[in-house]
Design an enzyme around this catalytic site. Sequence first.
Site, PDB file in Angstrom:
ATOM      1  N   PHE A 149       6.372 -19.583  20.526  1.00  0.00           N
ATOM      2  CA  PHE A 149       5.524 -19.437  19.407  1.00  0.00           C
ATOM      3  C   PHE A 149       4.039 -19.263  20.138  1.00  0.00           C
ATOM      4  O   PHE A 149       3.208 -18.657  19.567  1.00  0.00           O
ATOM      5  CB  PHE A 149       5.353 -20.441  18.596  1.00  0.00           C
ATOM      6  N   LYS A 173      13.825 -11.163  19.416  1.00  0.00           N
ATOM      7  CA  LYS A 173      13.647 -12.219  18.451  1.00  0.00           C
ATOM      8  C   LYS A 173      12.687 -13.049  18.862  1.00  0.00           C
ATOM      9  O   LYS A 173      12.471 -14.083  19.339  1.00  0.00           O
ATOM     10  CB  LYS A 173      15.058 -12.988  18.407  1.00  0.00           C
ATOM     11  N   GLU A 176       9.740 -17.679  14.688  1.00  0.00           N
ATOM     12  CA  GLU A 176       9.629 -17.427  13.390  1.00  0.00           C
ATOM     13  C   GLU A 176       8.385 -18.016  12.824  1.00  0.00           C
ATOM     14  O   GLU A 176       8.022 -18.082  11.935  1.00  0.00           O
ATOM     15  CB  GLU A 176      10.954 -18.036  12.802  1.00  0.00           C
ATOM     16  N   SER A 226      11.150 -23.680  25.396  1.00  0.00           N
ATOM     17  CA  SER A 226      11.736 -25.211  25.823  1.00  0.00           C
ATOM     18  C   SER A 226      12.823 -25.278  26.874  1.00  0.00           C
ATOM     19  O   SER A 226      13.785 -24.626  26.544  1.00  0.00           O
ATOM     20  CB  SER A 226      11.367 -26.109  24.626  1.00  0.00           C
ATOM     21  N   CYS A 281       2.462 -22.988  28.541  1.00  0.00           N
ATOM     22  CA  CYS A 281       3.385 -23.363  29.630  1.00  0.00           C
ATOM     23  C   CYS A 281       2.741 -23.770  31.083  1.00  0.00           C
ATOM     24  O   CYS A 281       3.261 -24.353  31.827  1.00  0.00           O
ATOM     25  CB  CYS A 281       4.637 -22.428  29.785  1.00  0.00           C
ATOM     26  N   GLU A 382       6.956 -33.126  28.045  1.00  0.00           N
ATOM     27  CA  GLU A 382       6.068 -32.128  27.701  1.00  0.00           C
ATOM     28  C   GLU A 382       5.351 -32.330  26.282  1.00  0.00           C
ATOM     29  O   GLU A 382       6.263 -32.259  25.298  1.00  0.00           O
ATOM     30  CB  GLU A 382       6.763 -31.005  27.910  1.00  0.00           C
TER      31      GLU A 382
HETATM   32  P1  NAD Z   1      11.635 -23.315  21.302  1.00  0.00           P
HETATM   33  O1  NAD Z   1      12.147 -23.700  22.489  1.00  0.00           O
HETATM   34  O2  NAD Z   1      11.461 -24.226  20.430  1.00  0.00           O
HETATM   35  O3  NAD Z   1      11.642 -21.915  20.958  1.00  0.00           O
HETATM   36  C1  NAD Z   1      11.882 -20.718  21.721  1.00  0.00           C
HETATM   37  C2  NAD Z   1      12.770 -19.589  20.998  1.00  0.00           C
HETATM   38  O4  NAD Z   1      13.727 -20.156  20.730  1.00  0.00           O
HETATM   39  C3  NAD Z   1      12.155 -19.054  19.563  1.00  0.00           C
HETATM   40  O5  NAD Z   1      12.241 -17.798  19.446  1.00  0.00           O
HETATM   41  C4  NAD Z   1      13.011 -20.199  18.447  1.00  0.00           C
HETATM   42  O6  NAD Z   1      13.321 -19.467  17.495  1.00  0.00           O
HETATM   43  C5  NAD Z   1      14.437 -20.213  19.456  1.00  0.00           C
HETATM   44  N1  NAD Z   1      15.153 -21.485  19.288  1.00  0.00           N
HETATM   45  C6  NAD Z   1      14.652 -22.879  18.684  1.00  0.00           C
HETATM   46  N2  NAD Z   1      15.612 -23.453  18.650  1.00  0.00           N
HETATM   47  C7  NAD Z   1      16.657 -22.868  19.060  1.00  0.00           C
HETATM   48  C8  NAD Z   1      17.857 -23.537  19.158  1.00  0.00           C
HETATM   49  N3  NAD Z   1      18.549 -24.596  18.705  1.00  0.00           N
HETATM   50  N4  NAD Z   1      19.062 -22.735  19.375  1.00  0.00           N
HETATM   51  C9  NAD Z   1      18.638 -21.351  19.587  1.00  0.00           C
HETATM   52  N5  NAD Z   1      17.413 -20.862  19.613  1.00  0.00           N
HETATM   53  C10 NAD Z   1      16.455 -21.541  19.385  1.00  0.00           C
HETATM   54  O7  NAD Z   1      10.009 -23.237  22.245  1.00  0.00           O
HETATM   55  P2  NAD Z   1       8.489 -23.200  21.256  1.00  0.00           P
HETATM   56  O8  NAD Z   1       8.086 -24.144  20.800  1.00  0.00           O
HETATM   57  O9  NAD Z   1       8.530 -21.825  20.464  1.00  0.00           O
HETATM   58  O10 NAD Z   1       7.662 -22.777  22.514  1.00  0.00           O
HETATM   59  C11 NAD Z   1       6.984 -23.928  23.479  1.00  0.00           C
HETATM   60  C12 NAD Z   1       7.778 -24.008  24.700  1.00  0.00           C
HETATM   61  O11 NAD Z   1       8.061 -22.864  25.443  1.00  0.00           O
HETATM   62  C13 NAD Z   1       7.286 -25.117  25.596  1.00  0.00           C
HETATM   63  O12 NAD Z   1       8.332 -26.008  26.195  1.00  0.00           O
HETATM   64  C14 NAD Z   1       6.833 -24.321  26.671  1.00  0.00           C
HETATM   65  O13 NAD Z   1       6.534 -24.837  27.957  1.00  0.00           O
HETATM   66  C15 NAD Z   1       7.665 -23.021  26.788  1.00  0.00           C
HETATM   67  N6  NAD Z   1       7.103 -21.986  27.351  1.00  0.00           N
HETATM   68  C16 NAD Z   1       7.541 -21.619  28.771  1.00  0.00           C
HETATM   69  C17 NAD Z   1       6.930 -20.409  29.351  1.00  0.00           C
HETATM   70  C18 NAD Z   1       7.417 -20.276  30.611  1.00  0.00           C
HETATM   71  O14 NAD Z   1       6.944 -19.246  31.062  1.00  0.00           O
HETATM   72  N7  NAD Z   1       8.212 -20.940  31.473  1.00  0.00           N
HETATM   73  C19 NAD Z   1       6.051 -19.575  28.796  1.00  0.00           C
HETATM   74  C20 NAD Z   1       5.846 -20.063  27.230  1.00  0.00           C
HETATM   75  C21 NAD Z   1       6.268 -21.126  26.720  1.00  0.00           C
END
Ligand code: NAD
Length: 497
Positions: A149, A173, A176, A226, A281, A382
């Site tokens: 997000f 994808k 959401e 994450s 991140c 985090e």
């Molecule tokens: P998230 O992991 O909750 O979601 C990321 C994606 O995975 C979304 O599209 C979500 O719909 C999907 N998702 C969520 N739960 C899932 C599950 N149980 N099974 C399958 N798919 C699932 O992350 P977020 O809260 O949207 O974003 C924040 C996180 O992203 C932080 O941890 C941040 O550090 C990380 N991030 C990392 C980078 C990088 O380059 N390393 C860049 C941006 C964000």
Amino acid sequence: MKTINHWINGQFRDIPPERVGPVYNPATGEQTAQVAMAGPREVDEAVSVAHKAFQDWRNFSLTRRQNIMFAYRELITRHRHDLARALTAEHGKTIDDALGEVQRGLEVVEFACNIAHLLKGAFSEQVSRSVDTYTVRQPLGVAVGITPFNFPAMVPMWMFPIALACGNTFVLKPSEKDPTPAGMNAELLAEAGLPDGVFNVVHGDKEAVDALIGHPDVAAISFVGSTPIARYIFEQGSRNGKRVQALGGAKNHMVVLPDADMDLAADAAVSAGYGSAGERCMAISVVVTVGDAADRLLPRMRERLTDLVVGPGDSEGAQMGPLITAEHRDRVVGYIDAGEQEGARLLDDGRGFVREGHENGYFVGPTLFDQVTPDMSIYRDEIFGPVLSVVRTETYEEAIELVNTNPYGNGTAVFTNDGGAARKFQAEIEVGMVGVNVPIPVPLAFYSFGGWKNSIFGDHSIYGPDGVHFYTRPKVIISRWPDPIHRGVDLGFPQNI
Ligand code: NAD
């Protein structure tokens, strides 16, 4: 209520979705739209369309693919304010920050405009009599992007411009929680001349993700999010035979040595700690001071915090917006409670921050802890909010050891005026992206972005040269042409003579 639907085969799907999720404006707490949530049926529809489109798209000339990227670049530039406004309305970050996000995504599009050069292979003439050898890089097929997000425009743009320019088709994808920029990008790509079916968007949650990573016609998966989900995607995707790159979470440390320019370090810590409300991140979440640095750094940081303007991202003068959801705000507040209980010294407390007229917004004010120790949850986890922890160390070695033993390894920075100390840091630190007097060392588009340790799973960083490698596979060809000499059958191993 507005419904944000999937984009499949060059248009928004006109069938009403069976399942929907809410989309909020985080500055007001109001639901502004509902987003379609894909299941296996919609995912199969998008992947099938992309799989079919691949046969034609991969045979488009490099020049035509490049020209579409150039046209897309122009359209993004023209519509960047619309994208930024849409982004702020669903994510909450300030308009300036949103414009910066679009700009960093645009740089990857510009890199992809150069794909003809980037896809050049090698050629060796006459490796044997009448024999030449050469390499080409070919697209994989349907590539999937699953994105977080916190950068709803930039992170997808880290992926699809290079994937498409390399000749792959794509299914995105997005998160959401802020789905609108994905559909806007789809429309701009179509306007730029991208054929129908080459770029598709399916919205949804775990159900959509599981259908994508299990689909037999998906060749590659790029994930950013994450760490627990990144690990899951990497393991499941690999088990299903996909090529996977999965970038995870972070806990970025900024080390401040006693000789640093303390005003520069204070500006950097506050900017990198609280920018985008800490939802980056590459945000700095731990400041590690060495010797007496904290005593000179902290007053300067606190001075800057008193002037920080927190408010809706589209309001005049706002520097920091709200958090993404009410649940996330409560989680961040829970960490501040825990930090206090575990014995850290709370210098600035963002709990209970209220912005007049936006009482239902998901705001947390800037929060600063001193005397944090590595066993505390505010250090270990985090938090992804505007909470900065200061850990004091006696020596530089101790500071380096702290960074190196942390399970994350996304970004880090050192602040010093000593070139030798900076050089030691870049040599010894076990982190993928390092800043020297630069707090957020996000690589330019012509380098690649990737952390170490629990911040990445898979062998490829994202975008830049690694992006080209990830979205293509190499082929080596050895050809004899023409060969007038017929040597007859020879079962011996061919030798290059
Ligand atoms: P998230 O992991 O909750 O979601 C990321 C994606 O995975 C979304 O599209 C979500 O719909 C999907 N998702 C969520 N739960 C899932 C599950 N149980 N099974 C399958 N798919 C699932 O992350 P977020 O809260 O949207 O974003 C924040 C996180 O992203 C932080 O941890 C941040 O550090 C990380 N991030 C990392 C980078 C990088 O380059 N390393 C860049 C941006 C964000």
